[in-house]
Scaffold this motif. Structure first.
Motif, PDB file in Angstrom:
ATOM      1  N   PRO A 241      36.258  60.952  48.882  1.00  0.00           N
ATOM      2  CA  PRO A 241      36.912  62.801  49.479  1.00  0.00           C
ATOM      3  C   PRO A 241      36.911  62.769  47.982  1.00  0.00           C
ATOM      4  CG  PRO A 241      38.195  60.203  50.078  1.00  0.00           C
ATOM      5  CD  PRO A 241      36.933  60.151  49.552  1.00  0.00           C
ATOM      6  N   VAL A 242      37.630  62.322  47.182  1.00  0.00           N
ATOM      7  CA  VAL A 242      37.587  62.395  45.794  1.00  0.00           C
ATOM      8  C   VAL A 242      36.693  63.404  45.328  1.00  0.00           C
ATOM      9  CG1 VAL A 242      38.374  61.845  43.408  1.00  0.00           C
ATOM     10  CG2 VAL A 242      39.878  61.314  45.492  1.00  0.00           C
ATOM     11  N   VAL A 243      35.863  62.618  44.886  1.00  0.00           N
ATOM     12  CA  VAL A 243      34.404  63.833  44.890  1.00  0.00           C
ATOM     13  C   VAL A 243      33.833  64.971  45.667  1.00  0.00           C
ATOM     14  CG1 VAL A 243      31.102  62.969  44.186  1.00  0.00           C
ATOM     15  CG2 VAL A 243      33.016  61.703  43.916  1.00  0.00           C
ATOM     16  N   GLY A 244      34.272  64.593  46.922  1.00  0.00           N
ATOM     17  CA  GLY A 244      34.221  65.951  48.222  1.00  0.00           C
ATOM     18  C   GLY A 244      35.125  67.270  47.572  1.00  0.00           C
ATOM     19  N   ILE A 245      36.662  67.019  47.262  1.00  0.00           N
ATOM     20  CA  ILE A 245      37.323  67.801  46.792  1.00  0.00           C
ATOM     21  C   ILE A 245      36.878  68.265  45.133  1.00  0.00           C
ATOM     22  CG2 ILE A 245      38.960  67.347  48.424  1.00  0.00           C
ATOM     23  CD1 ILE A 245      40.616  66.142  46.260  1.00  0.00           C
ATOM     24  N   THR A 246      36.257  67.497  44.187  1.00  0.00           N
ATOM     25  CA  THR A 246      36.167  67.832  42.545  1.00  0.00           C
ATOM     26  C   THR A 246      34.856  68.612  43.116  1.00  0.00           C
ATOM     27  OG1 THR A 246      35.574  65.491  42.563  1.00  0.00           O
ATOM     28  CG2 THR A 246      37.744  66.521  41.846  1.00  0.00           C
ATOM     29  N   SER A 247      33.982  68.707  44.139  1.00  0.00           N
ATOM     30  CA  SER A 247      32.369  69.411  43.921  1.00  0.00           C
ATOM     31  C   SER A 247      32.669  70.752  44.050  1.00  0.00           C
ATOM     32  CB  SER A 247      32.064  68.341  44.092  1.00  0.00           C
ATOM     33  OG  SER A 247      30.626  69.734  44.889  1.00  0.00           O
ATOM     34  N   PRO A 248      32.473  71.538  43.384  1.00  0.00           N
ATOM     35  CA  PRO A 248      32.344  73.520  43.954  1.00  0.00           C
ATOM     36  C   PRO A 248      30.923  73.707  45.420  1.00  0.00           C
ATOM     37  CG  PRO A 248      31.253  73.340  42.057  1.00  0.00           C
ATOM     38  CD  PRO A 248      31.181  71.530  42.080  1.00  0.00           C
ATOM     39  N   ARG A 249      30.066  72.421  45.936  1.00  0.00           N
ATOM     40  CA  ARG A 249      29.117  72.410  46.221  1.00  0.00           C
ATOM     41  C   ARG A 249      30.128  71.461  47.532  1.00  0.00           C
ATOM     42  NH1 ARG A 249      23.155  73.233  44.044  1.00  0.00           N
ATOM     43  NH2 ARG A 249      22.613  72.986  46.641  1.00  0.00           N
ATOM     44  N   THR A 250      29.195  71.697  48.944  1.00  0.00           N
ATOM     45  CA  THR A 250      29.495  70.806  50.088  1.00  0.00           C
ATOM     46  C   THR A 250      28.663  70.202  49.763  1.00  0.00           C
ATOM     47  OG1 THR A 250      29.799  73.248  51.617  1.00  0.00           O
ATOM     48  CG2 THR A 250      28.987  70.225  52.488  1.00  0.00           C
ATOM     49  N   ILE A 251      28.911  68.461  50.232  1.00  0.00           N
ATOM     50  CA  ILE A 251      27.771  67.236  49.684  1.00  0.00           C
ATOM     51  C   ILE A 251      27.934  66.680  51.017  1.00  0.00           C
ATOM     52  CG2 ILE A 251      28.217  65.133  48.692  1.00  0.00           C
ATOM     53  CD1 ILE A 251      30.007  66.088  46.376  1.00  0.00           C
ATOM     54  N   HIS A 252      26.971  65.861  51.007  1.00  0.00           N
ATOM     55  CA  HIS A 252      26.554  65.226  51.689  1.00  0.00           C
ATOM     56  C   HIS A 252      26.428  63.983  51.792  1.00  0.00           C
ATOM     57  CE1 HIS A 252      24.705  68.579  54.549  1.00  0.00           C
ATOM     58  NE2 HIS A 252      24.968  69.214  53.940  1.00  0.00           N
ATOM     59  N   PHE A 253      27.302  62.637  52.428  1.00  0.00           N
ATOM     60  CA  PHE A 253      27.459  61.654  51.845  1.00  0.00           C
ATOM     61  C   PHE A 253      26.320  60.767  52.991  1.00  0.00           C
ATOM     62  CE2 PHE A 253      31.277  63.159  49.502  1.00  0.00           C
ATOM     63  CZ  PHE A 253      31.456  62.573  47.856  1.00  0.00           C
ATOM     64  N   MET A 254      26.312  59.849  52.441  1.00  0.00           N
ATOM     65  CA  MET A 254      25.713  58.375  52.855  1.00  0.00           C
ATOM     66  C   MET A 254      27.008  57.381  53.068  1.00  0.00           C
ATOM     67  SD  MET A 254      22.228  56.841  51.741  1.00  0.00           S
ATOM     68  CE  MET A 254      20.996  57.492  51.695  1.00  0.00           C
ATOM     69  N   ALA A 255      26.999  56.893  54.524  1.00  0.00           N
ATOM     70  CA  ALA A 255      28.592  56.218  54.779  1.00  0.00           C
ATOM     71  C   ALA A 255      27.888  55.004  55.393  1.00  0.00           C
ATOM     72  CB  ALA A 255      29.813  57.129  55.399  1.00  0.00           C
ATOM     73  N   LYS A 256      28.291  53.549  55.518  1.00  0.00           N
ATOM     74  CA  LYS A 256      27.696  52.545  56.143  1.00  0.00           C
ATOM     75  C   LYS A 256      27.846  52.622  57.717  1.00  0.00           C
ATOM     76  CE  LYS A 256      32.209  49.849  55.798  1.00  0.00           C
ATOM     77  NZ  LYS A 256      33.244  48.442  54.779  1.00  0.00           N
ATOM     78  N   GLU A 257      26.631  52.042  58.125  1.00  0.00           N
ATOM     79  CA  GLU A 257      26.494  52.383  59.699  1.00  0.00           C
ATOM     80  C   GLU A 257      27.992  51.743  60.281  1.00  0.00           C
ATOM     81  OE1 GLU A 257      22.817  51.594  62.739  1.00  0.00           O
ATOM     82  OE2 GLU A 257      23.863  49.919  61.934  1.00  0.00           O
ATOM     83  N   GLU A 258      28.911  50.689  60.180  1.00  0.00           N
ATOM     84  CA  GLU A 258      29.379  50.528  61.452  1.00  0.00           C
ATOM     85  C   GLU A 258      30.766  50.934  60.889  1.00  0.00           C
ATOM     86  OE1 GLU A 258      27.196  47.308  58.857  1.00  0.00           O
ATOM     87  OE2 GLU A 258      29.036  48.825  57.867  1.00  0.00           O
ATOM     88  N   LEU A 259      30.629  52.137  59.815  1.00  0.00           N
ATOM     89  CA  LEU A 259      31.922  53.509  60.555  1.00  0.00           C
ATOM     90  C   LEU A 259      31.610  54.419  61.558  1.00  0.00           C
ATOM     91  CD1 LEU A 259      32.691  54.309  56.319  1.00  0.00           C
ATOM     92  CD2 LEU A 259      34.344  53.005  57.779  1.00  0.00           C
ATOM     93  N   PHE A 260      30.503  54.604  61.527  1.00  0.00           N
ATOM     94  CA  PHE A 260      30.296  55.371  63.056  1.00  0.00           C
ATOM     95  C   PHE A 260      30.450  54.837  64.128  1.00  0.00           C
ATOM     96  CE2 PHE A 260      28.068  56.802  58.702  1.00  0.00           C
ATOM     97  CZ  PHE A 260      28.373  58.252  59.199  1.00  0.00           C
ATOM     98  N   GLN A 261      30.722  52.996  64.455  1.00  0.00           N
ATOM     99  CA  GLN A 261      30.743  52.616  65.624  1.00  0.00           C
ATOM    100  C   GLN A 261      32.382  52.441  65.881  1.00  0.00           C
ATOM    101  OE1 GLN A 261      28.598  49.468  64.479  1.00  0.00           O
ATOM    102  NE2 GLN A 261      27.042  49.844  64.320  1.00  0.00           N
ATOM    103  N   LYS A 262      33.088  53.192  64.954  1.00  0.00           N
ATOM    104  CA  LYS A 262      34.637  53.368  65.419  1.00  0.00           C
ATOM    105  C   LYS A 262      34.898  54.341  65.836  1.00  0.00           C
ATOM    106  CE  LYS A 262      35.707  50.367  61.488  1.00  0.00           C
ATOM    107  NZ  LYS A 262      36.005  49.888  60.179  1.00  0.00           N
TER     108      LYS A 262
END
Length: 194
Positions: free
Chosen positions: A48-69
């Motif tokens: 989130p910190v990189v996301g809010i400090t970048s002027p452009r929209t960022i697509h992040f990779m995240a570990k698969e386990e998070l998507f199962q919640k």
């Protein structure tokens, strides 16, 4: 896109005063075209910190386990994150990342793969080198200089784009490119820590 902007605004309102965030080198991120932002990884708050400090929209990779919640997976997808299976070569994640770059978007990566709680910058996984070599993306190093403590200053520094022309022409390995990118992040971190 609307949810991303809303989430970005809400996180910015909370995080900027809480961590007294200072951003350096934001202009090093190209306004258009494919970009890979590569950052060191010290906390779960880094995306989130990189996301809010970048002027452009960022697509992040995240570990698969998070998507199962329940609930979290849908939220992550709505803010442009996509899953990666850890500990193995995930062809779907690699394809998704390359597609994002082909569309001229920004891919956010934490090459170390997991958090480095000591603050030291660890070794990078070769996935970042793969994306850099298989795309025409500009690679921008990012250094997050903590700690994440309320009231203490948190610095986010974006360095100059890394010139990978020679690596691409010489058909260098993904590991060589990854090592070079990690060294750029280390130098950026060291420079802004002093």
């Amino acid at each position: 896109m609307k949810l991303y902007k809303l989430a970005k605004s809400l996180v910015a309102v909370a995080f900027y005063p809480l961590y007294r965030i200072q951003v350096v080198g934001k202009s090093n991120i190209p306004k258009n075209g494919p970009v890979i932002i590569c950052s060191n990884h010290i906390s779960n708050m880094d995306p989130p910190v990189v996301g809010i400090t970048s002027p452009r929209t960022i697509h992040f990779m995240a570990k698969e386990e998070l998507f199962q919640k329940k609930g979290i997976g849908a939220l992550l997808r709505n803010i442009h994150a996509f899953p990666i299976k850890r500990g193995m070569r995930d062809r779907n994640a690699l394809r998704n990342g390359l597609d994002i770059l082909k569309q001229g978007e920004v891919l956010g990566l934490f090459p170390e793969g997991s958090r480095q709680k000591t603050g030291e910058i660890g070794e990078g996984l070769t996935g970042v080198g793969f994306f850099a070599l298989r795309s025409e993306a500009v690679v921008v190093p990012c250094a997050i200089i903590g700690p994440y403590k309320p009231g203490k200053r948190l610095k986010v520094a974006y360095g100059s784009p890394i010139d990978l022309t020679e690596f691409r022409e010489n058909k260098s390995s993904a590991k060589e490119v990854t090592d070079y990118i990690m060294e750029s992040i280390r130098q950026l971190h060291k420079f802004h820590q002093e």
